[in-house]
Design a protein around this motif. Structure first.
Motif, PDB file in Angstrom:
ATOM      1  N   ASP A 243       3.662   5.381  -6.894  1.00  0.00           N
ATOM      2  CA  ASP A 243       3.817   4.995  -8.155  1.00  0.00           C
ATOM      3  C   ASP A 243       5.133   3.939  -8.294  1.00  0.00           C
ATOM      4  OD1 ASP A 243       2.213   6.972  -9.224  1.00  0.00           O
ATOM      5  OD2 ASP A 243       3.503   8.499  -9.271  1.00  0.00           O
ATOM      6  N   VAL A 244       5.875   3.909  -7.499  1.00  0.00           N
ATOM      7  CA  VAL A 244       7.172   3.028  -7.364  1.00  0.00           C
ATOM      8  C   VAL A 244       6.585   1.750  -6.427  1.00  0.00           C
ATOM      9  CG1 VAL A 244       8.833   4.486  -8.339  1.00  0.00           C
ATOM     10  CG2 VAL A 244       8.399   4.600  -6.118  1.00  0.00           C
ATOM     11  N   GLY A 245       5.445   1.813  -5.564  1.00  0.00           N
ATOM     12  CA  GLY A 245       5.147   0.474  -4.940  1.00  0.00           C
ATOM     13  C   GLY A 245       5.699   1.021  -3.339  1.00  0.00           C
ATOM     14  N   LEU A 246       5.940   2.302  -2.939  1.00  0.00           N
ATOM     15  CA  LEU A 246       6.380   2.366  -1.753  1.00  0.00           C
ATOM     16  C   LEU A 246       5.116   2.888  -0.752  1.00  0.00           C
ATOM     17  CD1 LEU A 246       9.695   4.225  -2.530  1.00  0.00           C
ATOM     18  CD2 LEU A 246       9.363   1.871  -1.695  1.00  0.00           C
ATOM     19  N   GLU A 247       5.291   2.759   0.496  1.00  0.00           N
ATOM     20  CA  GLU A 247       4.566   3.454   1.590  1.00  0.00           C
ATOM     21  C   GLU A 247       5.010   4.811   1.774  1.00  0.00           C
ATOM     22  OE1 GLU A 247       4.444   1.146   5.036  1.00  0.00           O
ATOM     23  OE2 GLU A 247       3.544  -0.588   4.095  1.00  0.00           O
ATOM     24  N   LYS A 248       4.302   5.494   2.273  1.00  0.00           N
ATOM     25  CA  LYS A 248       4.570   7.203   2.613  1.00  0.00           C
ATOM     26  C   LYS A 248       5.702   7.130   3.361  1.00  0.00           C
ATOM     27  CE  LYS A 248       2.487  11.714   3.500  1.00  0.00           C
ATOM     28  NZ  LYS A 248       1.268  12.350   3.959  1.00  0.00           N
ATOM     29  N   PRO A 249       6.845   7.924   2.888  1.00  0.00           N
ATOM     30  CA  PRO A 249       7.889   8.050   4.141  1.00  0.00           C
ATOM     31  C   PRO A 249       7.741   9.014   5.094  1.00  0.00           C
ATOM     32  CG  PRO A 249       8.272   9.342   1.891  1.00  0.00           C
ATOM     33  CD  PRO A 249       6.943   8.466   1.716  1.00  0.00           C
TER      34      PRO A 249
END
Length: 402
Positions: free
Chosen positions: A323-329
């Protein structure tokens, strides 16, 4: 703010007024035990709390709770609310739920177990202001070394009556174990002479989904006194790094906004400024930080803390990393699946004794068995990667929404 957090900041500030510092050693030169008080009653109808403790020396930073005290909140309308000690939570709770009401003054009175009396100045409830919005936004700030997501708050008060705000939050995140184990493993019949044993595997439902709740630390404040309009815009309450495992599955945050009086805001602002490591270890430490609580026995007796009434509003949001444009941490730990052969019981092949390694990992390190074949070759992984209840809870919160 939780009792331990404020206590830690306050007692460190207080001790620094009487302590000398060295580059690598800190020790208390002179010490005075001082009462630490923290209480914020709000306009929520609930059991209100009062937290009492005593300062300790730098050599003994353990919290000394002040129990067996008589704690009462009195009002200008003649109401009296008694508080009782909660031995589990280690603070005082009101015997009955109540809320702070507008146009009523409140006073905190304390009698400690040694007969010393303390009281606060009168406080009133500030106006209530709803948070307009709590939302997330991608942030990349090279100068501040930030790459992740901000949780931001917008608040607008068209009346201009509320200007001082303090924030707390509760973050809850879902955990899915990457390598759930379908077995309970138990070592039996170990023969120390032969180095043999049996691994008993009992089928189970893998504990793979958990939920953890954590609370904010420190003092989070802002004011609108220097702004043209009386609104809080894009105020960052929480920063999450792009590598924060809390966002790996699903994340929720409950943001609480407290409207403060100017006196309460100023007190916490000074505490926050003095709470930095630079100021705490400074030889030119400023004087005693006075709150609104005094000793009735001796006006010169020092007391640390503040009693305030505050209007509170809250909002909860949920989001996933996408939702915030991040890849899976990454997960909380590096999960390495080990393959160990029970039949390998020697080091003569320049390879570790895998049978002994398997025994050690299961017995002493709680490694979980993922699989075993007929040749007694086991796959194992550390418990954090297999059983999420090893460090979390599999009880789904009532408020949780997937």
């Amino acid at each position: 703010m939780k009792a331990y957090q404020l206590y830690t900041i306050l007692f460190a500030i207080f001790l620094s007024l009487w302590a000398c510092t060295e580059p690598y050693e800190i020790e208390t030169v002179d010490f005075e035990s001082v009462l630490v008080v923290e209480s914020t009653i709000t306009d929520e109808f609930k059991l209100q709390t009062v937290k009492l403790s005593k300062t300790t020396t730098l050599e003994n930073p353990e919290i000394l709770y002040e129990n067996n005290a008589t704690v009462v909140v009195n009002t200008s309308t003649g109401s009296t609310f008694d508080f009782i000690w909660d031995d589990i939570k280690k603070h005082y709770i009101s015997e009955i739920p109540f809320r702070a009401e507008p146009n009523v003054t409140y006073t905190l009175s304390i009698i400690t177990q040694d007969g010393k009396r303390y009281s606060s100045s009168e406080v009133v409830l500030p106006p209530s202001v709803e948070m307009t919005e709590v939302y997330t936004e991608r942030v990349v700030n090279t100068a501040e070394h930030k790459d992740g997501a901000h949780v931001l708050v917008n608040t607008e008060d068209p009346t201009g009556s509320a200007k001082y705000f303090r924030y707390e939050y509760e973050e809850t995140y879902k955990i899915v174990a990457p390598n759930p184990s379908p077995y309970y493993a138990e070592i039996v019949n170990y023969d120390f002479t032969l180095g043999t044993y049996e691994v008993i595997l009992t089928p189970r439902e893998p504990e793979e989904i958990c939920y953890t709740t954590e609370y904010s630390t420190g003092i989070i404040q802002t004011s609108t006194t220097e702004l043209n309009d009386n609104s809080v815009n894009r105020f960052p309450v929480k920063y999450l790094s792009k590598n924060d495992a809390k966002m790996q599955t699903r994340y929720s945050i409950l943001v609480k906004q407290y409207v403060q009086s100017v006196d309460a805001f100023t007190f916490y602002k000074v505490i926050k400024e003095l709470g930095s490591i630079e100021s705490l270890l400074s030889q030119s430490q400023p004087g005693y930080v006075a709150g609104n609580i005094t000793s009735e026995n001796n006006p010169n007796t020092k007391v640390i803390g503040f009693f305030e009434a505050s209007s509170m509003t809250s909002k909860r949001i949920y989001f996933n990393y996408e939702d915030v444009g991040l890849e899976k941490p990454p997960y909380f730990v590096d999960c390495e699946v080990l393959t160990l052969d029970y039949n390998d019981a020697t080091v003569l092949d320049d390879d570790p004794n895998e049978r002994e390694t398997l025994y050690q990992l299961i017995t002493y390190n709680d490694y979980q068995v993922l699989s075993v074949n007929t040749s007694l070759i086991y796959q194992v992984v550390q418990p954090e990667c297999s059983v999420c209840t090893y460090f979390s809870s599999n009880v789904r919160p009532d408020f949780w929404i997937d």
